[in-house]
Design an enzyme around this catalytic site. Structure first.
Site, PDB file in Angstrom:
ATOM      1  N   GLU A   1      -1.829  -9.401   3.270  1.00  0.00           N
ATOM      2  CA  GLU A   1      -1.782 -10.013   4.614  1.00  0.00           C
ATOM      3  C   GLU A   1      -3.162 -10.389   5.128  1.00  0.00           C
ATOM      4  O   GLU A   1      -3.297 -11.298   5.949  1.00  0.00           O
ATOM      5  CB  GLU A   1      -1.085  -9.083   5.618  1.00  0.00           C
ATOM      6  CG  GLU A   1      -1.771  -7.764   5.882  1.00  0.00           C
ATOM      7  CD  GLU A   1      -1.344  -6.629   4.959  1.00  0.00           C
ATOM      8  OE1 GLU A   1      -1.585  -5.455   5.297  1.00  0.00           O
ATOM      9  OE2 GLU A   1      -0.779  -6.925   3.883  1.00  0.00           O
TER      10      GLU A   1
ATOM     11  N   CYS B   1       0.837  -1.201   0.000  1.00  0.00           N
ATOM     12  CA  CYS B   1       0.000   0.000   0.000  1.00  0.00           C
ATOM     13  C   CYS B   1       0.880   1.262   0.000  1.00  0.00           C
ATOM     14  O   CYS B   1       1.521   1.556  -1.005  1.00  0.00           O
ATOM     15  CB  CYS B   1      -0.970  -0.046   1.181  1.00  0.00           C
ATOM     16  SG  CYS B   1      -2.326   1.140   1.009  1.00  0.00           S
TER      17      CYS B   1
ATOM     18  N   HIS C   1      -3.588  -5.255   0.125  1.00  0.00           N
ATOM     19  CA  HIS C   1      -3.088  -5.758   1.415  1.00  0.00           C
ATOM     20  C   HIS C   1      -3.183  -7.284   1.435  1.00  0.00           C
ATOM     21  O   HIS C   1      -4.165  -7.846   1.926  1.00  0.00           O
ATOM     22  CB  HIS C   1      -3.923  -5.191   2.567  1.00  0.00           C
ATOM     23  CG  HIS C   1      -3.685  -3.742   2.834  1.00  0.00           C
ATOM     24  ND1 HIS C   1      -2.751  -3.298   3.747  1.00  0.00           N
ATOM     25  CD2 HIS C   1      -4.248  -2.634   2.300  1.00  0.00           C
ATOM     26  CE1 HIS C   1      -2.753  -1.975   3.766  1.00  0.00           C
ATOM     27  NE2 HIS C   1      -3.643  -1.542   2.907  1.00  0.00           N
TER      28      HIS C   1
END
Length: 560
Positions: free
Chosen positions: A525, A396, A523
């Site tokens: 994750e 990001c 993102h």
């Protein structure tokens, strides 16, 4: 539908989320479909406008919901995809009731906390519990929910006091998580906080069926019997969870204490006494985690480094990837402001310590964030990773700053910047997006699961994703790379290998002639799972351990 309410006592942050997730994992391993609801008593509509220091990171769901990080634990443990309505806040409930009142739904009645707010909570839970969260799109059989006993959470506690009768005893179970402290002065484990906590819960009309006691060290049998006697439960209804080396061990500890047999009898569940392969796989994973000898160090360069919960999903994604390649993760948190020249002037010791950490790391990660503070330090770290050929992943804002750094040092645009930090820059390499509404802060970003299309076969990340033509990952950002300037970067070797469906938004960058220099606008994750690590994070760990090329040559198969 069976409902399991998890309440917490004595202190906040006691581990309700991990314990609820672990119970869900055990029940899922028995072949049941499980969903989860998190109840937060704050008046905010969602977690989107919080500073990470308030409640830890903001977790983003597929539907764009910005929610409490506990929903991240639920998703990772249970391998499910939740929705924004799985996170109930006081703000959402009151807004819902006030909207109904304005609409005239209450026909002139006085709208009160009891029964209107409490009814709205029960209705919300019953409706959301039926929403499928697994890939097979079948209705869940068990709903896990968590709340607390703060004064602001009282309407929720009252709602569940009423709900236990509505749902009937065989369909409702209350688990209370409490603390058993061990003062250094005496070295004795104390049960009084748990007794008081259970007494207070009983006074509110909820009786715990299971008491889960958290402690630093394993609890003695005499303590278990004392809690059983004073808290009006059988000894087998007192479960101990001491601090363990990894959260993967928690479901195993619960299962060893007979929790499957208890739930089978208490909730009349159609299951065997023995768990399936899933829990066996968890046990193997927990055993493997504790036996790891090789270490891989990653420097996380961010600005919320004082509280590890601020980067909870990033840490988990790195941990999943390290475990997949049989390495122990050594994550070094570096405050990006400490890498800046101003710190060298004010506190040279801090400055040199931060740079020493960065220099000895095997890989560098710059995660997402907002605001100008610490950005110069992140740019320094990115420049160091690029020039010294250190494996780097920018997520990001990390990707955006990688573009800014490249523009300044390789394209010689010395004033290149993001319009977030310098609206008047002559080289706006990162700009705000059409979706951004400067008026309201809440829910105005590009949020949720979006598709990213690879525009070339020659991409490391494409290979890591299994040579897919596109990937779908979760986003949370207001700014993006300026598409009008991308050709200047590509000529110098910074390739934009992934973009959105229309080709306007740059999603993935890769630098040529570098072991691993990758930036992603999304993102990844948030969709990492213990047994399915996120490809960008896995790539960083493989590059940091010098095994990326071998992995790609094996067709992206991990060595046994």
């Amino acid at each position: 539908m069976k409902y399991i309410l998890v309440t917490g006592g004595v202190i906040s942050g006691i581990g309700k989320g991990i314990i609820a997730s672990s119970i869900g994992t055990i029940l899922k391993s028995c072949g049941l479909r499980v969903t989860a609801i998190k109840i937060d008593p704050y008046i905010n509509i969602d977690a989107g406008t919080f500073s990470p220091y308030e409640h830890g990171e903001v977790f983003v769901l597929n539907d764009g919901g910005e929610v409490d990080l506990d929903l991240g634990n639920y998703e990772r443990f249970l391998d499910i995809n939740l929705y924004k309505d799985n996170n109930i806040t006081t703000g959402k409930i009151y807004q819902h009731v006030i909207n109904k009142e304005r609409h005239g739904d209450y026909l002139g009645k006085t709208v009160q906390v009891v029964p209107h707010i409490t009814d709205a909570v029960q209705e919300w839970v019953m409706n959301q519990a039926k929403v499928p969260v697994d890939d097979d799109r079948k209705e869940p059989q068990i709903c896990l929910g968590g709340t607390i006993g703060d004064i602001e959470g009282m309407p929720f506690v009252e709602a569940f006091r009423q709900f236990q009768f509505k749902a009937k005893r065989e369909n409702f179970c209350n688990i209370h998580v409490s603390l058993v402290p061990q003062p250094n002065a005496t070295g004795e484990q104390k049960t009084k906080p748990t007794q008081n906590s259970v007494r207070a819960l009983r006074g509110l009309g909820l009786s715990p069926d299971l008491i889960v006691c958290r402690s630093a060290k394993p609890i003695e049998m005499a303590v278990k019997e004392k809690i059983s006697m004073f808290c009006h439960v059988e000894p087998e209804q007192v479960i101990f969870i001491h601090d363990v080396s990894s959260t993967y061990r928690v479901p195993i500890l619960l299962e060893e204490q007979g929790i499957i047999k208890y739930f089978k009898q208490r909730l009349n569940l159609p299951i065997d006494d023995q768990p399936s392969d899933l829990l066996v796989r968890w046990k193997k994973m927990a055993d493997r985690y504790e036996r790891l000898l090789k270490v891989c160090s990653i420097a996380l360069v961010g600005k919320y480094t004082k509280l590890s919960d601020c980067y909870a999903s990033v840490f988990k994604a790195l941990e999943h990837s390290a475990l997949a390649i049989n390495h122990k993760l050594d994550l070094m948190y570096i405050d990006s402001t400490e890498l800046e020249h101003s710190t060298e002037v004010e506190n040279s010791v801090k400055y040199h310590q931060a740079w020493q950490k960065l220099c000895k790391a095997d890989g560098i990660l710059v995660p997402g964030g907002f605001g100008i503070r610490g950005t110069e330090g992140k740019l320094q770290a990115i420049s160091w990773a690029r020039t010294k050929k250190k494996p780097f992943l920018g997520v990001c804002l990390g990707m955006q700053l990688a573009v800014v750094e490249f523009a300044r040092n390789c394209l010689n645009w010395k004033d290149a910047n993001s319009t977030e930090f310098d609206p008047d820059t002559k080289h706006p390499v990162v700009i705000d997006m059409p979706e951004h509404n400067p008026g309201d802060m809440g829910g105005t970003m590009r949020l949720g699961k979006r598709r990213t299309v690879f525009k070339t076969q020659n991409s490391v990340l494409r290979k890591l994703y299994g040579d897919e033509m596109f990937v779908e990952e979760r986003h949370r950002h207001r700014y993006e790379v300026n598409p009008e300037l991308t050709h200047c970067f590509e000529e110098k070797g910074l390739k934009f290998v992934g973009h959105d469906m229309e080709g306007n938004r740059m999603e993935i960058i890769e630098l040529e002639n570098h072991p691993y220099f990758v930036g992603v606008q999304f993102h990844p994750e948030f969709s990492s799972r213990p047994m399915k690590p996120s490809p960008p994070y896995l790539g960083l760990l493989l590059a940091a351990t010098g095994t990326l090329n071998a992995y790609l040559q094996r067709g992206c198969k991990l060595s046994p």
